[in-house]
Enzyme design. Structure first.
Site, PDB file in Angstrom:
ATOM      1  N   TRP A 181       0.863  -1.193   0.000  1.00 50.10           N
ATOM      2  CA  TRP A 181       0.000   0.000   0.000  1.00 50.10           C
ATOM      3  C   TRP A 181       0.889   1.228   0.000  1.00 50.10           C
ATOM      4  CZ3 TRP A 181      -0.139   3.933   3.711  1.00 50.10           C
ATOM      5  CH2 TRP A 181      -1.079   4.946   3.445  1.00 50.10           C
ATOM      6  N   GLU A 222      -3.294  -3.016  -2.128  1.00 52.74           N
ATOM      7  CA  GLU A 222      -4.385  -2.377  -1.380  1.00 52.74           C
ATOM      8  C   GLU A 222      -4.653  -0.975  -1.914  1.00 52.74           C
ATOM      9  OE1 GLU A 222      -5.300  -1.140   3.300  1.00 52.74           O
ATOM     10  OE2 GLU A 222      -3.321  -1.880   2.714  1.00 52.74           O
ATOM     11  N   LYS A 224      -6.892   2.827  -1.839  1.00 51.38           N
ATOM     12  CA  LYS A 224      -7.411   3.776  -0.852  1.00 51.38           C
ATOM     13  C   LYS A 224      -8.061   4.939  -1.585  1.00 51.38           C
ATOM     14  CE  LYS A 224      -6.257   6.051   3.515  1.00 51.38           C
ATOM     15  NZ  LYS A 224      -5.231   6.281   4.542  1.00 51.38           N
ATOM     16  N   ASP A 255      -9.458  -2.914   2.391  1.00 49.93           N
ATOM     17  CA  ASP A 255      -9.552  -2.365   3.743  1.00 49.93           C
ATOM     18  C   ASP A 255     -10.900  -1.660   3.818  1.00 49.93           C
ATOM     19  OD1 ASP A 255      -9.448  -0.216   5.771  1.00 49.93           O
ATOM     20  OD2 ASP A 255      -7.340  -0.757   6.000  1.00 49.93           O
ATOM     21  N   HIS A 258     -11.210   2.101   3.360  1.00 48.86           N
ATOM     22  CA  HIS A 258     -10.553   2.723   2.216  1.00 48.86           C
ATOM     23  C   HIS A 258     -11.476   3.034   1.049  1.00 48.86           C
ATOM     24  CE1 HIS A 258      -6.069   1.717   3.163  1.00 48.86           C
ATOM     25  NE2 HIS A 258      -6.708   2.263   4.179  1.00 48.86           N
ATOM     26  N   HIS A 282      -8.281  -6.119   5.289  1.00 49.35           N
ATOM     27  CA  HIS A 282      -7.877  -5.420   6.498  1.00 49.35           C
ATOM     28  C   HIS A 282      -9.177  -4.976   7.169  1.00 49.35           C
ATOM     29  CE1 HIS A 282      -3.399  -4.168   5.784  1.00 49.35           C
ATOM     30  NE2 HIS A 282      -3.578  -5.478   5.909  1.00 49.35           N
ATOM     31  N   ASP A 290     -11.265   7.114   6.818  1.00 47.45           N
ATOM     32  CA  ASP A 290     -10.422   5.974   7.176  1.00 47.45           C
ATOM     33  C   ASP A 290      -9.695   6.254   8.484  1.00 47.45           C
ATOM     34  OD1 ASP A 290      -8.946   3.591   6.999  1.00 47.45           O
ATOM     35  OD2 ASP A 290      -7.296   4.638   6.022  1.00 47.45           O
ATOM     36  N   ASP A 292      -9.476   4.282  11.194  1.00 44.59           N
ATOM     37  CA  ASP A 292      -8.904   3.115  11.860  1.00 44.59           C
ATOM     38  C   ASP A 292      -9.310   3.001  13.322  1.00 44.59           C
ATOM     39  OD1 ASP A 292      -7.224   1.713   9.848  1.00 44.59           O
ATOM     40  OD2 ASP A 292      -6.314   3.685   9.664  1.00 44.59           O
ATOM     41  N   ASP A 322      -6.522  -4.090  11.169  1.00 44.44           N
ATOM     42  CA  ASP A 322      -5.721  -2.887  10.918  1.00 44.44           C
ATOM     43  C   ASP A 322      -6.419  -1.688  11.532  1.00 44.44           C
ATOM     44  OD1 ASP A 322      -4.099  -0.867  10.052  1.00 44.44           O
ATOM     45  OD2 ASP A 322      -4.541  -1.108   7.920  1.00 44.44           O
TER      46      ASP A 322
END
Length: 413
Positions: A181, A222, A224, A255, A258, A282, A290, A292, A322
């Site tokens: 990524w 990955e 985003k 993810d 993302h 993820h 995003d 997290d 993640d």
């Protein structure tokens, strides 16, 4: 009759084999991200966190050494059921003070302590090149940089990471998922969207020129949608990454933070599984962006697990966590998120998927809605408690986390 036996009978009446579900969930490996323990700092650079990534909070007790991070991981492992893997970023290389190398010179020896740590615990290792928080990230660009010196540095880093991933797989005997990524992009509207992506494609081609065993190393890419400071354009968009992995036969990684806020990964999984042998995830929790956040046992986490189980894809989907939260106890953040993933998997395994699919196929949508609603109040909690008991994991981890904080975390400086 115990509550578990009662719950088992309830599920049996719905056509669900609880023992089969418990046996299945215990075998699903979940890759545990090391970076929750130190706010994505790593050990190879003192650079501030960059690349559209932001950790908020200053809760005491952050791990600052490999020994501290390993101890924290051990505590987490003791509080989380199921099969586990260790997920490392390249910035967690462990080097002697007189033998420090830059990321383009990393070698398996720099991760030997992590290999020993994993082997002693019977775990495999997944790996991630670290294309952020480094002086060679110039103008928010790495593999797509027009500066050949910058681009070549990061290409070499990627190549070294492929070799390290092969080393992990061969030494542990467990395949290594290596995820690429990049944070590359622009804060404002770019004049040229094509050229950065062309350079990114070239860089990926060069990285993948390194020979590796595709049965041992699963290289992922990955995407985003945007990041802080990269709001207008990201080089590694969903369309770019999906086209690239399809052309190259590598693994798409999604993810669930993302994508645009109205998109959900649970809806994408069935499409991806139709066209790819493997899909990587993820699992995180984005709040408006995003961000997290710690994974919860929420609707999207359950839907992701349901899609995997419903389509018999437990052996085709690589599941990793993640997220990073520095505003609360980091051990608790780790455990809460990981248990939520495990809960979602068990919840999905306790659903009568064939019955539900038949109702949809027969257009008995009234009955389908009723059954889906009734399943929400099935005695899942009693089966979860039994799972923890069988795994030798305490149900109430608050006291254990508090004790560890008092005895270990509070003494760190």
């Amino acid at each position: 009759m115990s509550r578990f036996e009662d719950a088992k009978n309830t599920y049996k009446s719905l056509g669900v084999d609880v023992e089969a579900a418990l046996a299945a969930v215990s075998k699903v490996p979940v890759s545990i991200h090391c970076w929750q323990g130190d706010d994505v700092t790593g050990f190879d650079s003192r650079e501030a966190l960059s690349g559209g990534i932001q950790t908020t909070g200053n809760y005491p007790g952050k791990a600052t050494t490999p020994a501290e991070l390993m101890a924290d991981l051990d505590k987490v492992f003791s509080l989380v059921p199921g099969q586990k893997k260790l997920n490392l970023h390249a910035c967690y290389a462990i080097m002697e003070p007189n033998a420090i190398v830059d990321r383009d010179k990393l070698a398996p020896a720099h991760f030997a302590p992590w290999l020993q740590f994993a082997k002693e615990r019977g775990m495999g290792i997944d790996f991630n090149p670290t294309f952020f928080s480094h002086p060679m990230v110039k103008d928010n660009l790495t593999l797509s940089s027009p500066d050949e010196t910058v681009r070549k540095f990061w290409v070499e880093h990627g190549k070294r990471c492929v070799e390290i991933s092969q080393y992990f797989a061969e030494e542990t005997g467990i395949p290594c998922v290596m995820n690429i990524w990049i944070p590359d992009g622009y804060k404002d509207i770019p004049a040229d969207r094509y050229s950065p992506r062309a350079r990114f494609k070239q860089s990926l081609d060069e990285i993948l020129s390194v020979p590796y065993d595709k049965n041992k190393v699963f290289v992922c890419l990955e995407s985003k949608v945007f990041g802080i400071g990269l709001e207008s354009y990201t080089v590694g968009s969903a369309e770019f990454c999906l086209n690239y992995v399809t052309q190259k036969g590598i693994v798409p990684l999604m993810d669930n933070g993302h994508y645009h806020p109205t998109e959900v990964v649970s809806d994408k999984l069935s499409s991806m599984l139709l066209f790819h042998d493997h899909v990587a995830l993820h699992v995180t929790r984005g709040v408006r962006w995003d961000s997290d956040h710690v994974v919860l046992f929420d609707d999207e986490t359950k839907e992701i697990a349901k899609e995997i189980v419903c389509h018999n894809a437990l052996d085709r989907v690589f599941i990793a966590t993640d997220y990073f939260d520095a505003s609360i106890n980091r051990i608790s953040a780790w455990v809460t998120g990981l248990r939520s993933v495990q809960k979602a998997l068990l919840y999905a395994l306790l659903l009568p998927h064939e019955q539900l699919k038949a109702l949809q196929q027969e257009n008995r949508t009234t009955e389908l809605m009723i059954m889906q609603e009734e399943l929400k109040t099935a005695p899942f909690g009693d089966v979860w408690a039994e799972y923890l008991k069988r795994e030798g994991v305490e149900a109430d981890y608050v006291s254990s986390v508090k004790a560890y904080e008092k005895e270990v975390l509070a003494k760190r400086r």
